[in-house]
Design a protein around this motif. Structure first.
Motif, PDB file in Angstrom:
ATOM      1  N   THR A 195       4.012  10.771   3.935  1.00 37.67           N
ATOM      2  CA  THR A 195       3.743   9.698   2.969  1.00 37.67           C
ATOM      3  C   THR A 195       4.877   8.682   3.037  1.00 37.67           C
ATOM      4  O   THR A 195       5.908   8.923   3.672  1.00 37.67           O
ATOM      5  CB  THR A 195       3.665  10.242   1.525  1.00 37.67           C
ATOM      6  N   HIS A 196       4.675   7.558   2.355  1.00 38.36           N
ATOM      7  CA  HIS A 196       5.805   6.652   2.096  1.00 38.36           C
ATOM      8  C   HIS A 196       6.710   7.302   1.060  1.00 38.36           C
ATOM      9  O   HIS A 196       6.280   8.215   0.333  1.00 38.36           O
ATOM     10  CB  HIS A 196       5.281   5.305   1.580  1.00 38.36           C
ATOM     11  N   ILE A 210       1.873   1.973  11.758  1.00 42.07           N
ATOM     12  CA  ILE A 210       2.157   2.819  10.604  1.00 42.07           C
ATOM     13  C   ILE A 210       3.216   3.873  10.932  1.00 42.07           C
ATOM     14  O   ILE A 210       3.769   4.504  10.014  1.00 42.07           O
ATOM     15  CB  ILE A 210       0.845   3.468  10.059  1.00 42.07           C
ATOM     16  N   VAL A 257       6.856   1.299   7.637  1.00 44.37           N
ATOM     17  CA  VAL A 257       7.127   1.652   6.238  1.00 44.37           C
ATOM     18  C   VAL A 257       8.653   1.835   6.115  1.00 44.37           C
ATOM     19  O   VAL A 257       9.262   2.460   6.999  1.00 44.37           O
ATOM     20  CB  VAL A 257       6.387   2.964   5.866  1.00 44.37           C
ATOM     21  N   THR A 264      -4.566   7.980   8.943  1.00 47.42           N
ATOM     22  CA  THR A 264      -3.767   7.250   7.959  1.00 47.42           C
ATOM     23  C   THR A 264      -4.652   6.719   6.841  1.00 47.42           C
ATOM     24  O   THR A 264      -5.699   6.112   7.098  1.00 47.42           O
ATOM     25  CB  THR A 264      -3.047   6.056   8.617  1.00 47.42           C
ATOM     26  N   GLY A 319       0.789  -1.220   0.000  1.00 46.91           N
ATOM     27  CA  GLY A 319       0.000   0.000   0.000  1.00 46.91           C
ATOM     28  C   GLY A 319       0.824   1.274   0.000  1.00 46.91           C
ATOM     29  O   GLY A 319       1.898   1.352   0.608  1.00 46.91           O
ATOM     30  N   ASN A 320       0.296   2.281  -0.711  1.00 44.69           N
ATOM     31  CA  ASN A 320       0.783   3.650  -0.599  1.00 44.69           C
ATOM     32  C   ASN A 320       0.234   4.244   0.691  1.00 44.69           C
ATOM     33  O   ASN A 320      -0.882   3.908   1.106  1.00 44.69           O
ATOM     34  CB  ASN A 320       0.271   4.483  -1.774  1.00 44.69           C
ATOM     35  N   VAL A 321       0.972   5.152   1.278  1.00 46.00           N
ATOM     36  CA  VAL A 321       0.581   5.707   2.572  1.00 46.00           C
ATOM     37  C   VAL A 321       0.459   7.233   2.483  1.00 46.00           C
ATOM     38  O   VAL A 321       1.325   7.893   1.896  1.00 46.00           O
ATOM     39  CB  VAL A 321       1.616   5.330   3.654  1.00 46.00           C
ATOM     40  N   VAL A 336      -4.329   4.191   3.531  1.00 44.31           N
ATOM     41  CA  VAL A 336      -3.527   3.228   2.775  1.00 44.31           C
ATOM     42  C   VAL A 336      -4.232   2.980   1.446  1.00 44.31           C
ATOM     43  O   VAL A 336      -5.407   2.619   1.399  1.00 44.31           O
ATOM     44  CB  VAL A 336      -3.326   1.912   3.543  1.00 44.31           C
ATOM     45  N   THR A 396       1.258  -5.480   3.484  1.00 46.99           N
ATOM     46  CA  THR A 396       0.163  -5.958   4.338  1.00 46.99           C
ATOM     47  C   THR A 396       0.105  -7.482   4.363  1.00 46.99           C
ATOM     48  O   THR A 396       0.858  -8.157   3.656  1.00 46.99           O
ATOM     49  CB  THR A 396      -1.198  -5.433   3.842  1.00 46.99           C
ATOM     50  N   ILE A 425       3.994   0.117   2.467  1.00 47.71           N
ATOM     51  CA  ILE A 425       3.604  -0.725   3.592  1.00 47.71           C
ATOM     52  C   ILE A 425       3.169  -2.079   3.001  1.00 47.71           C
ATOM     53  O   ILE A 425       2.368  -2.128   2.064  1.00 47.71           O
ATOM     54  CB  ILE A 425       2.485  -0.079   4.438  1.00 47.71           C
TER      55      ILE A 425
END
Lengths: 275, 275
Positions: free
Chosen positions: B256-257, B93, B97, B125, B47-49, B127, B265, B263
């Motif tokens: 953000t990441h 979180i 990451v 947050t 996932g993008n964060v 995701v 999962t 991340i």
């Protein structure tokens, strides 16, 4: 009765297409319709036609089995039986195709609108799915089809893609081409993937020279259509492929439809989609 | 017991991926894993964060809702809650990451491996699904991924495709690019269409200049990879898109990441596919 949901619109659309299919076959039968069938009877499957003597038909069935993308079978008749019950009402394969090609010893010898005088008790008819069948779902999804916009037959090309040979039949794939903007090309791939009986997903996009096509403006069958700079040519396997295989196999006689001039059936494409 | 069908191979594969996901998060937590996560924990969603204060989060949720292809939501946390129960076991979180980007007033101010010192009770947050999640099904289908073959981060580019704006967030789409031979590009479109939570089908193929990309060898994020003459560049919406929207919205803080460092999962992609 389904309260709140009026199914008459769907029913009426289907009935109108069925009526057009039956009228078109009657006009073909009487020699009054001899054109490309693209765009007619929307929603109903159209088919490529190959008719061979029984002594060649068994091996052609094997060829189709080994090349299901180019040769997806919709029907195979019993020998000598010209009425194709499973494809629609009163379909006589001797007269209901707008135009036929007669191949003798692998050579195209003539085109005709009726093959009743050539019919024999050992003739086996193969009907193969056609890319025209997915033109309706593409248009319903909002895509423009250049061949229909230009009122032209679809462009078809010989390729360097080799078919899997059977004992007698072999040759390269013929493809149909439709140009799309990139986003529409992506959508066309998604939609046509649902219709394996209409050749399914494209076999190629974007680099015609990789499949042996060097000039898109010179199709081997059908008509050329303009391709814009922001478009990608998208290529589907085509049911004209067997005509090249027949040229290689050289049966004493073989009868096919003329490219673009298909048998129009009563079968709804929606019943043939896989998801 | 299922007589004749040994499910242990499937179970073992999934268990191995889960183990790797949890180890990777632990290594990220301790600062020992800071790389691209592409290719890790195959079969599990990445996932993008985006982390924003509650006062900005509501409008960002609207932005995601209006741009589901670039911003497919896998999870949205309650304010101040750093543990993401719905995405896996013990996901924090604030630390799990591999690398974070801190944006202050829309400007990238620093990168870090832990944001515990920045955490606040109003942090929400988000995701968002990631294209890395469909790399596993692409590879299982026999496709080669240039970024993985090159051990590089995927190439990402700013485009001229405008996002639907919310009150505060707006901007253009960022895309990831993978080159494929034409037949593989067609297959990639089919496969990725199944995964709308990983950006789904491509948004563009073939003509990068049409979407405002003028030099594929100069990605805006990630690494350049070689593209061969017989290949087509295929572009998917990318979860880095919100980072441009954050630059336009200028919230006092956003986290953000770092591009490509997601991340990981415990969610199986197969549970997210639509057919």
């Amino acid at each position: 009765m389904n309260a709140g949901y009026d199914t008459s619109i769907i029913t009426n659309h289907h009935e109108a297409a069925l009526t057009q299919a039956r009228e078109l076959r009657q006009l073909a039968r009487s020699g009054q319709f001899t054109s490309s069938t693209s765009g007619f009877a929307p929603g109903l499957a159209q088919g490529n036609v190959v008719i061979l003597p029984k002594s060649w038909a068994d091996d052609f069935l094997m060829f189709c089995q080994q090349n299901p993308v180019a040769c997806p079978l919709l029907a195979v008749s019993a020998p000598g039986k010209p009425i194709l019950d499973t494809l629609g009402d009163d379909i006589d394969i001797r007269s209901d195709v707008p135009e036929y090609r007669i191949f003798r010893h692998g050579e195209l010898s003539e085109e005709t609108n009726d093959i009743s005088d050539l019919w024999r008790t050992d003739m086996v008819t193969f009907v193969l799915g056609c890319s025209f069948s997915f033109e309706d779902p593409l248009m319903r999804a909002g895509l423009s089809l250049r061949n229909i916009d230009c009122n032209a037959n679809v462009s078809m090309y010989r390729t360097n893609i080799e078919m899997n040979p059977s004992q007698y039949f072999s040759g390269n794939m013929v493809v149909s081409m439709r140009p799309f903007k990139p986003a529409d090309a992506i959508r066309a791939i998604q939609i046509t993937s649902r219709y394996p009986k209409s050749h399914g997903a494209p076999v190629h996009i974007g680099h015609p020279e990789m499949i042996g096509i060097h000039d898109l403006s010179q199709p081997d069958f059908g008509d050329a259509v303009p391709i814009h700079d922001d478009e990608i040519p998208v290529f589907w396997a085509c049911g004209v492929t067997p005509q090249l295989a027949i040229a290689n196999a050289c049966p004493p006689i073989a009868i096919t439809h003329s490219p673009g001039k298909m048998i129009v059936t009563d079968i709804s494409n929606d019943t043939l989609s896989i998801f």
